[in-house]
Design a protein around this motif. Structure first.
Motif, PDB file in Angstrom:
ATOM      1  N   GLU A  68      -7.524  45.346  58.480  1.00 17.11           N
ATOM      2  CA  GLU A  68      -7.523  46.249  59.635  1.00 17.11           C
ATOM      3  C   GLU A  68      -6.945  45.524  60.856  1.00 17.11           C
ATOM      4  O   GLU A  68      -7.334  44.410  61.175  1.00 17.11           O
ATOM      5  CB  GLU A  68      -8.936  46.736  59.937  1.00 17.11           C
ATOM      6  N   LYS A  69      -6.020  46.175  61.550  1.00 17.06           N
ATOM      7  CA  LYS A  69      -5.362  45.571  62.705  1.00 17.06           C
ATOM      8  C   LYS A  69      -5.423  46.518  63.906  1.00 17.06           C
ATOM      9  O   LYS A  69      -5.270  47.729  63.773  1.00 17.06           O
ATOM     10  CB  LYS A  69      -3.896  45.254  62.387  1.00 17.06           C
ATOM     11  N   ILE A  70      -5.641  45.944  65.092  1.00 13.42           N
ATOM     12  CA  ILE A  70      -5.660  46.720  66.339  1.00 13.42           C
ATOM     13  C   ILE A  70      -4.232  47.033  66.754  1.00 13.42           C
ATOM     14  O   ILE A  70      -3.362  46.161  66.758  1.00 13.42           O
ATOM     15  CB  ILE A  70      -6.382  45.947  67.452  1.00 13.42           C
ATOM     16  N   VAL A  71      -3.977  48.293  67.115  1.00 12.27           N
ATOM     17  CA  VAL A  71      -2.646  48.669  67.583  1.00 12.27           C
ATOM     18  C   VAL A  71      -2.639  49.066  69.060  1.00 12.27           C
ATOM     19  O   VAL A  71      -1.598  49.004  69.716  1.00 12.27           O
ATOM     20  CB  VAL A  71      -2.042  49.810  66.728  1.00 12.27           C
ATOM     21  N   PHE A  72      -3.804  49.478  69.600  1.00 11.12           N
ATOM     22  CA  PHE A  72      -3.859  49.824  71.033  1.00 11.12           C
ATOM     23  C   PHE A  72      -5.305  49.821  71.516  1.00 11.12           C
ATOM     24  O   PHE A  72      -6.223  50.111  70.759  1.00 11.12           O
ATOM     25  CB  PHE A  72      -3.234  51.200  71.283  1.00 11.12           C
ATOM     26  N   LYS A  73      -5.482  49.466  72.804  1.00  8.29           N
ATOM     27  CA  LYS A  73      -6.818  49.471  73.421  1.00  8.29           C
ATOM     28  C   LYS A  73      -6.723  50.101  74.799  1.00  8.29           C
ATOM     29  O   LYS A  73      -5.763  49.872  75.532  1.00  8.29           O
ATOM     30  CB  LYS A  73      -7.362  48.042  73.553  1.00  8.29           C
TER      31      LYS A  73
ATOM     32  N   HIS B  23     -16.673  52.566  78.811  1.00  8.40           N
ATOM     33  CA  HIS B  23     -16.450  52.273  77.399  1.00  8.40           C
ATOM     34  C   HIS B  23     -15.013  51.793  77.133  1.00  8.40           C
ATOM     35  O   HIS B  23     -14.146  51.862  78.006  1.00  8.40           O
ATOM     36  CB  HIS B  23     -16.745  53.504  76.545  1.00  8.40           C
ATOM     37  N   ILE B  24     -14.790  51.331  75.912  1.00 10.53           N
ATOM     38  CA  ILE B  24     -13.462  50.895  75.472  1.00 10.53           C
ATOM     39  C   ILE B  24     -13.110  51.648  74.191  1.00 10.53           C
ATOM     40  O   ILE B  24     -13.939  51.759  73.293  1.00 10.53           O
ATOM     41  CB  ILE B  24     -13.419  49.377  75.211  1.00 10.53           C
ATOM     42  N   LEU B  25     -11.887  52.173  74.148  1.00  6.60           N
ATOM     43  CA  LEU B  25     -11.434  52.893  72.960  1.00  6.60           C
ATOM     44  C   LEU B  25     -10.364  52.045  72.269  1.00  6.60           C
ATOM     45  O   LEU B  25      -9.379  51.648  72.886  1.00  6.60           O
ATOM     46  CB  LEU B  25     -10.860  54.253  73.351  1.00  6.60           C
ATOM     47  N   VAL B  26     -10.604  51.752  70.987  1.00  2.00           N
ATOM     48  CA  VAL B  26      -9.719  50.890  70.216  1.00  2.00           C
ATOM     49  C   VAL B  26      -9.089  51.701  69.084  1.00  2.00           C
ATOM     50  O   VAL B  26      -9.794  52.377  68.339  1.00  2.00           O
ATOM     51  CB  VAL B  26     -10.486  49.690  69.620  1.00  2.00           C
ATOM     52  N   VAL B  27      -7.778  51.626  68.980  1.00  6.72           N
ATOM     53  CA  VAL B  27      -7.062  52.291  67.889  1.00  6.72           C
ATOM     54  C   VAL B  27      -6.615  51.214  66.905  1.00  6.72           C
ATOM     55  O   VAL B  27      -5.964  50.242  67.300  1.00  6.72           O
ATOM     56  CB  VAL B  27      -5.836  53.067  68.398  1.00  6.72           C
ATOM     57  N   THR B  28      -6.980  51.368  65.647  1.00  5.48           N
ATOM     58  CA  THR B  28      -6.544  50.434  64.603  1.00  5.48           C
ATOM     59  C   THR B  28      -5.732  51.197  63.566  1.00  5.48           C
ATOM     60  O   THR B  28      -5.569  52.417  63.666  1.00  5.48           O
ATOM     61  CB  THR B  28      -7.740  49.745  63.920  1.00  5.48           C
TER      62      THR B  28
ATOM     63  N   ALA C 228      -0.372  56.673  69.850  1.00  2.00           N
ATOM     64  CA  ALA C 228      -0.764  55.606  68.930  1.00  2.00           C
ATOM     65  C   ALA C 228      -1.606  56.163  67.784  1.00  2.00           C
ATOM     66  O   ALA C 228      -1.419  55.788  66.621  1.00  2.00           O
ATOM     67  CB  ALA C 228      -1.541  54.532  69.686  1.00  2.00           C
ATOM     68  N   ILE C 229      -2.515  57.074  68.098  1.00  2.27           N
ATOM     69  CA  ILE C 229      -3.368  57.668  67.058  1.00  2.27           C
ATOM     70  C   ILE C 229      -2.545  58.525  66.110  1.00  2.27           C
ATOM     71  O   ILE C 229      -2.651  58.415  64.880  1.00  2.27           O
ATOM     72  CB  ILE C 229      -4.497  58.502  67.701  1.00  2.27           C
TER      73      ILE C 229
ATOM     74  N   ASN D  14       4.855  56.842  58.931  1.00  2.00           N
ATOM     75  CA  ASN D  14       5.538  55.682  59.510  1.00  2.00           C
ATOM     76  C   ASN D  14       4.578  54.746  60.240  1.00  2.00           C
ATOM     77  O   ASN D  14       5.007  53.954  61.089  1.00  2.00           O
ATOM     78  CB  ASN D  14       6.626  56.151  60.481  1.00  2.00           C
ATOM     79  N   ALA D  15       3.306  54.825  59.927  1.00  2.00           N
ATOM     80  CA  ALA D  15       2.290  54.043  60.638  1.00  2.00           C
ATOM     81  C   ALA D  15       2.590  52.548  60.637  1.00  2.00           C
ATOM     82  O   ALA D  15       2.365  51.858  61.645  1.00  2.00           O
ATOM     83  CB  ALA D  15       0.908  54.299  60.027  1.00  2.00           C
ATOM     84  N   ASP D  16       3.106  52.035  59.534  1.00  2.00           N
ATOM     85  CA  ASP D  16       3.346  50.595  59.409  1.00  2.00           C
ATOM     86  C   ASP D  16       4.430  50.082  60.359  1.00  2.00           C
ATOM     87  O   ASP D  16       4.539  48.875  60.577  1.00  2.00           O
ATOM     88  CB  ASP D  16       3.739  50.244  57.972  1.00  2.00           C
TER      89      ASP D  16
END
Length: 329
Positions: free
Chosen positions: A9-14, A28-33, A101-102, A109-111
């Motif tokens: 699992e990798k973070i792509v945006f915060k 709060h913090i929202l993290v997109v992986t 990002a989501i 093409n997510a990768d």
């Protein structure tokens, strides 16, 4: 981070200072992986409380919607519910990047998109915001100056500053201009305070009453209408509203252009990578030994090899090995 990510699992945006739900706090913090959207919940004193994990497999879509108060918010749609989030900054461009990002991670093409891709867009959106605001305000400088002081007085202030300093160079004139602008801003602030006081005690209402009576006589005499304080305030508010809408339009236009160019570049590299025939790096015998390559064929093979190196498909070591094979060294 107070928790562990899953394997691979990798973070792509915060995004920070996020509110969850209409009555939530902006802490709060929202993290997109590449596997989920994760909400990091924090308490009143910025103490970590818990996480809520929304797997991408359960999310149907992410869009930008509006809260009850008209504020723009991120809305995540599931089969059985909707979750909404808002940014304390109210930055629509960052909110757009978050939603993008989501949705990108939900696509095939997510990768192709990683943390650096979205972070670059986020940084660019802040630069766009500053540049557009500066441009918009500069284009309205003349209107602003008329409200604060006459052009002649402003020019007089500049000349007075330059004469006082004795520096007639471009740098000296620039300093005189900056000093005059600061003085202008102070006048604007004190003028606004004075206007509020006179408005509160009803002085402007009385003046407007006399102005309206005078306007009746002006109309009979064919003279131009004189604006009341209320009409002038309405005009200024409309101009401000118009200016804000223009700023938003320019920001969105510049942002969308940047996103389109960035994604087009990613897709172009991907297409180039898929079209390039694979090269066997582990080959023990060079290609030109097997097929008797001509000089032109060797040059073409080296060109393709260099493109793969530039795209990151080959390491420098792999490139050097294959180069020697092609050139029969």
């Amino acid at each position: 981070m107070k928790y562990n990510l899953n394997p691979n699992e990798k973070i792509v945006f915060k995004a920070s200072n996020v509110r969850h739900g209409f009555w939530g706090m902006y802490g709060h913090i929202l993290v997109v992986t590449n596997q989920a959207v994760i909400l990091e919940e924090y308490g009143l004193f910025n103490n970590f409380k818990d996480i809520i994990r929304y797997p991408l497999s359960e999310i149907n879509q992410a869009i930008i919607g509006k809260a009850q108060n008209g504020e723009k918010q991120l809305e995540l749609y599931f089969n059985d519910r909707t979750e909404d989030f808002a940014l304390q900054s109210g930055d629509e461009l960052e909110l757009n990047t978050l939603a993008m990002a989501i949705n990108d991670q939900l696509s095939e093409n997510a990768d192709l998109y990683d943390y650096n891709f979205y972070q670059t867009l986020s940084d660019s959106s802040k630069e766009i915001d500053e540049e557009v605001k500066k441009s918009a305000y500069e284009s309205n400088d003349n209107d602003t100056n008329v409200d604060v002081q006459s052009g002649l007085k402003f020019a007089g202030d500049i000349a007075k500053n330059v004469l006082k300093s004795g520096d007639f160079s471009a740098k000296g004139i620039g300093k005189g201009l900056n000093k005059a602008m600061k003085k202008q801003q102070r006048r604007s602030i004190f003028g606004s305070i004075k206007d509020e006081i006179l408005d509160d005690i009803g002085v402007y209402d009385i003046q407007d009453g006399f102005t309206e009576i005078a306007n009746d006589f002006r109309e009979e005499l064919g003279l131009p209408h004189k604006m009341t304080h209320e009409e002038r305030r309405d005009m200024i508010e409309k101009e401000k509203e118009k200016q804000e809408k223009e700023i938003i339009r320019r920001k969105k236009e510049a942002y969308n252009k940047q996103v389109s160019e960035a994604k087009a570049s990613i897709m172009q590299k991907q297409e180039q990578k898929t079209k390039t025939p694979p090269i066997n790096i582990q080959s023990e015998k060079s290609t030109n030994e097997k097929s008797g390559m001509t000089i032109n064929e060797q040059l073409e093979a080296l060109k393709q090899l260099k493109e793969l190196l530039d795209m990151g498909a080959l390491t420098q070591e792999e490139f050097d090995v294959k180069k020697k094979e092609i050139m029969n060294l």
